[in-house]
Design an enzyme around this catalytic site. Sequence first.
Site, PDB file in Angstrom:
ATOM      1  CB  VAL A   1     -32.885   0.605   7.365  1.00 59.05           C
ATOM      2  CG1 VAL A   1     -33.733   1.339   6.333  1.00 59.05           C
ATOM      3  CG2 VAL A   1     -33.196   1.101   8.774  1.00 59.05           C
ATOM      4  N   PRO A   2     -33.692  -2.268   5.307  1.00 61.37           N
ATOM      5  CG  PRO A   2     -35.570  -3.571   4.815  1.00 61.37           C
ATOM      6  CD  PRO A   2     -34.998  -2.647   5.856  1.00 61.37           C
ATOM      7  CB  CYS A   3     -31.665   0.823   1.632  1.00 68.03           C
ATOM      8  SG  CYS A   3     -29.982   0.260   1.913  1.00 68.03           S
ATOM      9  CG  HIS A   4     -31.527  -5.238   0.378  1.00 63.79           C
ATOM     10  ND1 HIS A   4     -31.311  -5.014   1.730  1.00 63.79           N
ATOM     11  CD2 HIS A   4     -32.277  -6.362   0.286  1.00 63.79           C
ATOM     12  CE1 HIS A   4     -31.906  -5.972   2.425  1.00 63.79           C
ATOM     13  NE2 HIS A   4     -32.502  -6.787   1.572  1.00 63.79           N
TER      14      HIS A   4
END
Length: 188
Positions: free
Chosen positions: A141-144
């Site tokens: 989950v690419p929260c970046h």
Amino acid sequence: MDTLFFHCYDTALGTCALAWGGQGIVGSQLPEESAVATRDRMRVRFPAAREVLAFEQLPLPVQQARAGVQALLAGEPRDLLEVELDERGVPEFNRQVHALTRRIAVGQTLTYGEVASRLGQPGAARAVGRAEGSNPFAPIVPCHRVMGAGGVGTGFSAHGGVATKLRLLAIEARATGQQVGEQTPLFG
């Protein structure tokens, strides 16, 4: 309750880890300051999990998740949408945030406010920030890829903080042929 396992593995950024059970990936760990620190972090996060050392002993979906994370961190434009997550312990709002975040394409970003608006809750930017900050699945989950207002790289709970977030975005920018800092919004 499922039996849990975890596995540490090398990437271009350092030692990452995955934890899983019978329903999919329950956690992913970006590198800590050392391989030992990553392993220790997984033992704290998943105290009942058993470590699996050999790649060959990993279930096929975990092998594929590991390969996907390695490819992404090595600069391949991978979205990791094929990785099955076990979000049974994750609050419903956070699941919604994770689902939307997973659809942000490599090389693109949204703000916390834009995520909230796309969820139909335009006043929930801070709640989105909290959901991203407690994301147990980075970088799957690419929260970046979610930024503060105006594209500011605020907050990142992984080791190295905002510097790690910006490093991940730089890797993805190069992977998609952009100059660093040119990430475009998803729907813009």
